[in-house]
Every structure is written in C-alpha cells, then in structure tokens.
Design an enzyme around this catalytic site. Structure first.
Site, PDB file in Angstrom:
ATOM      1  N   GLU A 251       0.827  -1.312   0.181  1.00 47.02           N
ATOM      2  CA  GLU A 251       0.107  -0.239  -0.066  1.00 47.02           C
ATOM      3  C   GLU A 251       0.781   0.910   0.153  1.00 47.02           C
ATOM      4  O   GLU A 251       2.076   1.618   0.755  1.00 47.02           O
ATOM      5  CB  GLU A 251      -0.932   0.337   1.445  1.00 47.02           C
ATOM      6  CG  GLU A 251      -2.052   1.097   1.269  1.00 47.02           C
ATOM      7  CD  GLU A 251      -1.806   2.414   2.207  1.00 47.02           C
ATOM      8  OE1 GLU A 251      -1.114   3.552   1.345  1.00 47.02           O
ATOM      9  OE2 GLU A 251      -2.026   1.638   3.518  1.00 47.02           O
ATOM     10  N   CYS A 285      -2.289   8.852   3.498  1.00 48.26           N
ATOM     11  CA  CYS A 285      -1.770   8.411   1.807  1.00 48.26           C
ATOM     12  C   CYS A 285      -3.735   8.530   0.932  1.00 48.26           C
ATOM     13  O   CYS A 285      -3.581   8.705   0.065  1.00 48.26           O
ATOM     14  CB  CYS A 285      -1.635   6.647   1.759  1.00 48.26           C
ATOM     15  SG  CYS A 285      -0.011   6.058   2.351  1.00 48.26           S
TER      16      CYS A 285
END
Length: 476
Positions: A251, A285
């Site tokens: 990720e 993020c």
C-alpha cells in the site's frame, strides 16, 4: 498522559520476541506538540530481525493447526483488550503522532474493529469442491506462513491492526516492523495481543527501516510481506521480495483527486473536502491532494474555503477546540513551507490560519488557489495544505488523473448519483468516496492501482492475501 508511555529514565524495548522484551541502542522520540523529548526507545538490528522471524517460524505449526473458531476467539479477545485500554491507547497514539485526541480515540476503535471483523472472516475459509465423471476435486486454503508487516508512522495503531488481524486470522504468524518514528503503539499492541496468542505468534521490532526491512524480507522463512509506505521504498521491497518469490502486499503513495462536479451541492462538497483534506492533520495516503472544482461551482466553493480554512484552529491535540494538531517532525513543516512559498512565488493566492506562539511542529491550515502550473500540484502533499483549481472538461480531468498512475484513493462530489458513479468508474483508483470524505472501513478491500501498490488490505480480500489454495484430485 498515557500509562503506556515509558517512565522517565526508562527506554521502551527495541523488540518483543517470544513474549519477551529486548533492549537495543537507545534513541529519543520527540514530542510533536512540544518539541521536547517524549520518550526513549531502543532500536534493534538485523540479527534481531532474524531472531524474530525464527521465533515466528517456530510458532507457525501450532497456530496454523489451531481451528478457525479458536483463532477467531483470540482475535476477539485482542479487540476487547484494545477497548479496555482505549483511553490510554488513544493518549499514546496522540502523543507520539500529533493527531487530535478525538481522532486517536477513533483509531483505537477502528483497530479493534479490524480484529473483530477478521475474527468473523476467519471462519469463512471453507473448503470447496468439484466432481467430474472420473474425479473428485477438493480445494483448501491454507496460511502462507510467516508474514513480515512493515508499518508507517501516520496511523501507528490501525495500520498494524489492518495487517496483523487478517494474517493471524488466516493462520499465519507475524513479525511487525514498527515505524521508528511512532513505535510505541505497535509495541503496546503486541504486548496486549501476546496475552491471547501462542508464544511467538506475534513479534515486533523497532529500528532503522533501511536495515530491518531487508533483513525481514530476505529471510528464507518469510513467506509474505505487507508493506505500507512510499512508492520509492515499496518498489525496493518488491524487488527484494521477487528474488525469493515472496508474496507482497504493497500500500504505497497516493495523489487523491477531489472532484467537485457541475451538479455538486457546494455545502456537501465543502464538508466532505474538509474531512478528506484535514483528517489526521492531512497525513493520510488518501487525503484529498488535488482538488478540481467545476468552473460553474468554483466561486461558491472557493469563497467558502477562503472563509473556513483560516478559521481552523491549530493547537494542542488534546484540546477539544483544536482542529489541527502538529506534524510529526520539524522537517515535515519545512517541506510544506517550501511548497507553499514556491506557489506564492508563482502568484498563487494563499490563505492560512494563524499559529503564533505554538510550541512543537505546527503548520497552519492553508488554502492555495492555483493560477498556473506549480510544484504543489505535482507532489503528494501529506499535510494540511489544500491546493485547488477550476476545470471545464471532465474528460481532461479523467485523463490527467489516470495519467498520474497513482490510484489509491479519490473523491467525487455530485448531487446526481448517476453522474457521480459514472465518473468514479472512469477513475483508475482503488477506493472512491462519493459525497463523503472518509470512504474506508474494515469490511471493504483497500489498495491501489499502478504506483499506489499491489494487493488489498481489509475485507475478505485482505484475508485471502495471506492464504494459498491447494487442490486434491481423487479418482472416483
């Protein structure tokens, strides 16, 4: 203050392996809200990483043989422990990361939710089968083995939970690499979980990622690595894992677009944007990164932002009146200041709140109206700076966003549901929030396309990442 903080004069351990704390070279952790020393923590070395993987490997046969129902019971017990210590955990998360205490409380509950949800999912891995004229086929899912979970600093409890819970549910054992910037939450999570797990099933290391991560990934007993961090480091992790065909879940970075269409309700868009941009002090993020507002809505939306953003309150993360806490380190503040200064030099209007006389590492909530091309538009901002520009052509926006090749999170605001879904489906993005600024939940898959990573965390997909299928074919 959290009772989980090390007492003055004492260092937090460098690792927890086989249920025991290990000391290491001491390093000081600064307090984001004051700039003073928060705590001292030990750092482990590569030899300690080998020891941790070997301990997890010894624990693997017993945990793998544990029934899904018993594994689920252990995960629920971990969730209960997190809730039992929720206030002390929230104070710890807030103290070491700088996030507001109210958000830290939410992170603790979010973390417990991961363990609860994957406890339920653990019992869903049922054998399958198929019968032909000549043969009977049975398929089984089994744990891949020891998992290395490499964690970032910005969600120091919930991202470890998102990795540890599904791996344990699948029957794997886990070694965490805690962020050296916010290691205390991972250490406490491991200590609480140990009470409900076999010895060695979960370990944790603190220290330099450049030394510990390669040692974990390259160990012959490591079967999978789950990494959250920058694209640059993630690529190096993938390259190292490829040498041994170690499974990877990555990720990575994002450049989340926030698109306000011509049919958006400006007030709904405004409220969603403030959440998507400033949640967790902008350090997410999937924080709104590049804000596109249709020209027909631009004046109304941006006028509201000019009013609201300077009114946001930077301050003590424990104060309920605070809207934004400090950033993690002084260098994070300096980076954002440089980007904003460059935009101002490019004649972009800048609006910001006041943060005079605040200790610690604060950056003001900032709105930048882009009047041309500037570096701010091309960076992952990862902080409380909002960059906005108008658009006329939806096709051009889609082409630009998909051309970035960063596809982790994004947002679409429209009162027309069909328009919103049609636009969301055109974006090559892993998770899109429509008229909401917090789209993620443990029940759904989370991950990106392109430079934003490989694999999925959360949802049943997040459990299956740590399993491998085996087929038995029997003659009839």
């Amino acid at each position: 203050m959290s009772r989980f903080l090390p007492a003055p004069g004492h260092a937090a351990p460098a690792a927890r392996i086989d249920g025991a704390a290990l000391d290491g070279t001491p390093h000081e952790l600064p307090h984001p809200a004051s700039g003073d020393t928060l705590a001292t923590v030990g750092w482990a070395d590569a030899a300690c990483a080998d020891e941790a993987v070997e301990a997890a490997s010894r624990a693997l046969p017993g945990w793998r043989a544990t029934s899904p129902r018993k594994r689920a019971a252990a995960l629920r017990a971990i969730a209960a422990s997190l809730r039992e210590h929720a206030e002390d955990l929230a104070a710890l998360v807030s103290a070491e990361s700088g996030k507001r205490l109210v958000e830290a409380r939410g992170e603790v509950e979010f973390s417990a939710h991961y363990f609860d949800w994957f406890a339920d999912a653990a019992t869903q891995l049922q054998p399958g089968g198929f019968v032909s004229d000549q043969r009977r086929f049975s398929t089984f899912r089994e744990p891949v083995g020891v998992v290395a979970a490499v964690n970032p600093w910005n969600f120091p409890l919930s991202i470890p939970a998102r990795k540890v819970a599904p791996a344990l549910a699948a029957g794997c054992t886990v070694v965490q690499k805690a962020s050296e910037l916010t290691p205390l939450s991972s250490l406490v999570l491991t200590e609480l979980a140990e009470e409900h797990l076999p010895t060695g099933a979960l370990g944790v290391l603190v220290g330099d990622g450049a030394a510990l991560t390669p040692a974990l990934v390259d160990h012959p007993d490591t079967a999978a690595v789950s990494f959250t961090g920058s694209t640059r480091v993630g690529v190096s992790v993938a390259e190292l894992a490829a040498r041994s065909l170690t499974r990877t879940v990555l990720e990575l970075g994002g450049k989340a677009p926030f698109i306000v269409t011509d049919r958006a309700d400006p007030q709904v868009a405004l409220e969603a944007l403030l959440v998507a941009k400033f949640r967790n002090n902008g350090a997410s993020c999937i924080a709104a990164n590049n804000v596109f507002v249709h020209r027909s809505r631009y004046d109304e939306v941006v006028s509201a932002l000019r009013e609201r953003v300077p009114q946001l309150v930077n301050g003590d993360p424990a104060d309920p009146a605070t809207d934004l806490g400090p950033l993690l380190r002084a260098e994070h503040v300096a980076r954002l200041e440089k980007l904003v200064d460059l935009a101002a030099a490019d004649d972009c209007p800048v609006y910001r709140c006041t943060i005079e006389h605040l200790p610690g590492f604060h950056h003001p909530a900032t709105l930048v109206e882009l009047t041309g091309d500037t570096g701010l538009w091309h960076e992952e901002i990862f902080g409380p700076v909002l960059a906005v520009r108008p658009y006329d052509d939806e096709d051009a926006v889609v082409e630009e966003v998909n051309g970035w090749r960063y596809g982790l999170g994004g947002y679409v605001c429209s009162a027309d549901t069909e328009q919103a879904h049609a636009l969301a489906e055109r974006l090559r993005i892993g998770i899109v929030g429509i008229n909401n600024g917090a789209p993620n939940t443990p029940e759904v898959p989370f991950g990106g396309f392109g430079w934003s990573g490989l694999g999925r965390e959360g949802g049943l997909s997040g459990l299956l990442e740590f399993t491998a299928e085996r087929t038995v074919s029997q003659a009839r």
